[in-house]
Design an enzyme around this catalytic site. Structure first.
Site, PDB file in Angstrom:
ATOM      1  N   CYS A 125      64.045  50.976  35.772  1.00 54.83           N
ATOM      2  CA  CYS A 125      63.889  50.807  34.467  1.00 54.83           C
ATOM      3  C   CYS A 125      64.450  52.668  33.464  1.00 54.83           C
ATOM      4  CB  CYS A 125      62.923  50.685  33.765  1.00 54.83           C
ATOM      5  SG  CYS A 125      62.890  50.419  31.687  1.00 54.83           S
ATOM      6  N   GLY A 126      65.688  51.766  32.882  1.00 56.85           N
ATOM      7  CA  GLY A 126      65.800  53.321  32.646  1.00 56.85           C
ATOM      8  C   GLY A 126      65.070  54.235  31.404  1.00 56.85           C
ATOM      9  N   HIS A 127      64.469  53.360  30.592  1.00 56.07           N
ATOM     10  CA  HIS A 127      63.709  53.749  29.766  1.00 56.07           C
ATOM     11  C   HIS A 127      62.047  54.137  30.112  1.00 56.07           C
ATOM     12  CE1 HIS A 127      65.857  51.411  26.155  1.00 56.07           C
ATOM     13  NE2 HIS A 127      65.490  50.340  26.947  1.00 56.07           N
ATOM     14  N   CYS A 128      61.943  53.176  31.156  1.00 54.29           N
ATOM     15  CA  CYS A 128      60.900  54.304  32.097  1.00 54.29           C
ATOM     16  C   CYS A 128      60.640  55.509  33.073  1.00 54.29           C
ATOM     17  CB  CYS A 128      60.631  53.116  32.470  1.00 54.29           C
ATOM     18  SG  CYS A 128      60.104  51.504  32.792  1.00 54.29           S
TER      19      CYS A 128
END
Length: 641
Positions: free
Chosen positions: A203-206
């Protein structure tokens, strides 16, 4: 002889000039770029066989690229790297300092290389190191990045780089706890408070949250008492994710002795630290004297909430605190063990009392409301009690309480010079009294007064800024619809007729809108009048960008956004759109625009629940990935697009 010599020199000069021009034309990608000082340094060493692995130097700073970064790092212990953008003002301003840093570290024993990466050109490196702002500094230690978040000064950066360059330096142990099904209950159930992140490795946001979360964990671990932060890999622990309703990543939850609560705070270090420090205290403050209550009632601006209990061991107090914890960001809670306070409130042990400050009381509503907490009383029942009675019949809507108190629609607002100070209180209450006479007859609507200066922009959007009247009124309806009252001297009968006309469906909302465009390009232009027809079309997915004509970030996005429109132009079930949010109303509350550009994906089957794009990079590849992740129906296979 002199003429021959002069002719020979001229011919040599022309030949050299042609050679330089050919060198530039043959390999323009090797040009130093916008940070070049105008000289031909660097061009002299180019040759047609350059494979992109050569590392060039500009005023002592090495230039790294996607093609040479890893090769260069292979045998280096410590390297300082700046990720920059040529158009970034902060980067340009820092250039002289960065070059001085390069010279200082070059003279270190052993020398420490200093490099820079144009993250707008070297997109692979920018994405790999999660670069979302400029300039971003990374200290590479044996090929692994060490975050630098100190002062942007020569002294601070040099000191930190030299510290990391020490042979015995090791990164500090991770402060974020790692939770699994084997240790989750043991750790979470024992903690008075703990913040847990459920994440997915891909996950990029993570990935963007990870360094901020870890820095917050480090700081909160030094607090007295410490506040632990933990993480769960939801792809490895799917049962835990399911148990706590994790449907997206990252999901953050606060646990208090094992009981989960939603985390609604910021997602950067300082915000997390401040939010969790505040959350660590009790949600309710103890009241010990009647005078304390009297002061709240006399000078308060919000509902006064007090729970009455026998002592700290009262079972009803535990239920009360649980309800307060859920709503602690939206209310101010008090509790008391004092019999004198209980007598003043006319309450017995186990009761919660709510009352309005003196200035908001009226003959049309009770002086207070109470709820008895019994063994069977659920926390949710107490929460509903708070929400139902928090507003007076006609309250004071302000910028500070708007988002928490006045979100329910329809909302009837009366605008004038609202001022509860001693000199203006009589006039303020005079007009409020007119509104109260109407509000009592329409309990299904929320009524409020608002200062016309505080809401000057809103009055302008309603077309009432130059109405000529001392008092104006409007109804803010569902879906962002706005209904201004025709300018008229206000009294109770006029306001009542206006509200009744709304109730009967006789009023038409106003919508600020540019003229309807022809829309021949790959990106559809949406205006206020066409928002419902295009964006809210339940037959199509819509990606919409809200922009401002003066916004530099919006202008930079234009080429990629147009390319996105061209890429998906043959998709009949998908619309790529944009809207000038400064010239048009956004007629639906779900599409909040608080900065530019703001991008939402509106699925065809969930128009009232759009997905906000929060990726760091606004480029064709990232936007395509976001779009394909949320699209409900694409005619072509994703790998063919």
């Amino acid at each position: 002889m002199k003429r021959i010599t002069l002719l020979f020199i001229v011919m040599l000069g022309i030949a050299h000039f042609v050679a330089v021009i050919r060198s530039e034309d043959d390999d323009p990608a090797e040009d130093i770029g916008e940070w070049d000082d105008g000289g031909d340094e660097g061009l002299e060493d180019e040759d047609d066989d350059d494979d992109g692995t050569e590392v060039k130097d500009e005023n002592g700073v090495l230039i790294l690229r996607d093609s040479n970064f890893d090769t260069f790092m292979e045998d280096k212990d410590t390297v300082l790297v700046e990720f920059y953008a040529p158009w970034c003002g902060h980067c340009k301003q820092f250039t002289p300092e960065y070059e001085k840093i390069a010279q200082i570290l070059k003279e270190n024993d052993p020398p420490i290389p200093v490099a820079k990466v144009d993250a707008t050109k070297e997109s692979a490196l920018g994405g790999r190191f999660e670069v979302s702002g400029y300039p971003t500094f990374k200290i590479m230690k044996k090929g692994e990045p060490v975050e630098y978040d100190g002062d942007r000064t020569q002294q601070a950066i040099v000191a930190r780089v030299k510290e990391v360059a020490q042979p015995d330096w090791k990164p500090p142990p991770e402060a974020t706890l790692v939770l699994t099904k084997d240790n989750f209950d043991e750790i979470v159930n024992e903690a008075d408070i703990i913040l847990v992140e459920f994440y997915a490795p891909w996950c990029g946001h993570c990935k963007r949250l990870a360094p901020e979360f870890e820095k917050a964990a480090q700081e909160l671990s030094t607090r007295t008492p410490p506040i632990p932060l933990a993480k769960v890999d939801a792809t490895v622990e799917p049962d835990l994710a399911t148990k706590y309703g994790v449907s997206g990543y990252p999901t953050l939850k606060i646990f208090r002795k094992g009981k989960p609560f939603e985390y609604t705070g910021p997602r950067e270090k300082l915000g997390i630290v401040d939010f969790m420090s505040d959350q660590a205290g009790t949600p309710s403050k103890q009241i010990q004297t009647v005078k304390q209550i009297q002061e709240l009632i006399k000078d308060g601006d919000d509902a006064v909430i007090v729970g009455v209990f026998t002592d700290e061991g009262d079972a009803a107090l535990e239920v009360y605190m649980e309800a307060c914890n859920v709503l602690r960001d939206d209310y101010r809670f008090r509790h008391t063990f004092s019999s004198d306070v209980a007598k003043f409130l006319k309450a017995s042990s186990g009761q919660v009392v709510m009352m309005q400050p003196e200035k908001f009381r009226s003959k049309h509503e009770p002086e207070s409301w109470s709820l008895a907490i019994k063994d069977s009383t659920a926390s949710s029942e107490i929460q509903d009690f708070f929400k139902k009675n928090v507003l007076p019949l006609v309250g004071h809507r302000k910028q500070s309480n708007d988002a928490k108190r006045y979100t329910k629609r329809p909302l009837v607002v009366v605008y004038y010079g609202v001022d509860f100070s001693f000199d203006y209180r009589v006039a303020t209450q005079f007009w409020r009294g007119k509104v109260l006479e109407v509000a009592k007859d329409f309990p299904e609507y929320t009524f409020a007064i608002a200062d016309e200066e505080d809401y000057a922009d809103e009055l302008k959007s309603l077309g009432l800024s130059d109405s000529g009247e001392d008092v104006n009124a409007a109804i803010l309806g569902d879906g962002g619809k706005k209904y201004p009252m025709e300018p008229e001297e206000l009294d109770s009968d006029v306001l009542r007729d206006f509200v009744m006309a709304f109730k009967k469906g006789k009023l038409k909302p106003i919508v600020k809108s540019q003229p309807i465009p022809k829309n021949k390009g790959p990106v559809k232009v949406v205006v206020g009048k066409t928002f419902d027809d295009i964006v809210m079309d339940k037959k199509k997915d819509v990606l919409i960008e809200f922009y401002a004509p003066w916004c530099g970030h919006c202008k930079k996005l234009d080429p990629d956004y147009n390319a996105l429109g061209k890429k998906y132009k043959n998709e009949k079930n998908l619309v790529i759109a944009k809207m000038d949010a400064t010239a048009n109303d956004v007629p639906h509350d779900s599409y909040k625009v608080e900065g530019f550009p703001t991008i939402y994906f509106a699925p065809r089957n969930k128009k009232e629940s759009p997905v906000k794009f929060e990726g760091g990079q606004r480029d064709l590849e990232t936007l395509s990935t976001f779009l394909e992740e949320h699209a409900t129906k694409l005619s072509q296979k994703k790998d063919e697009l």
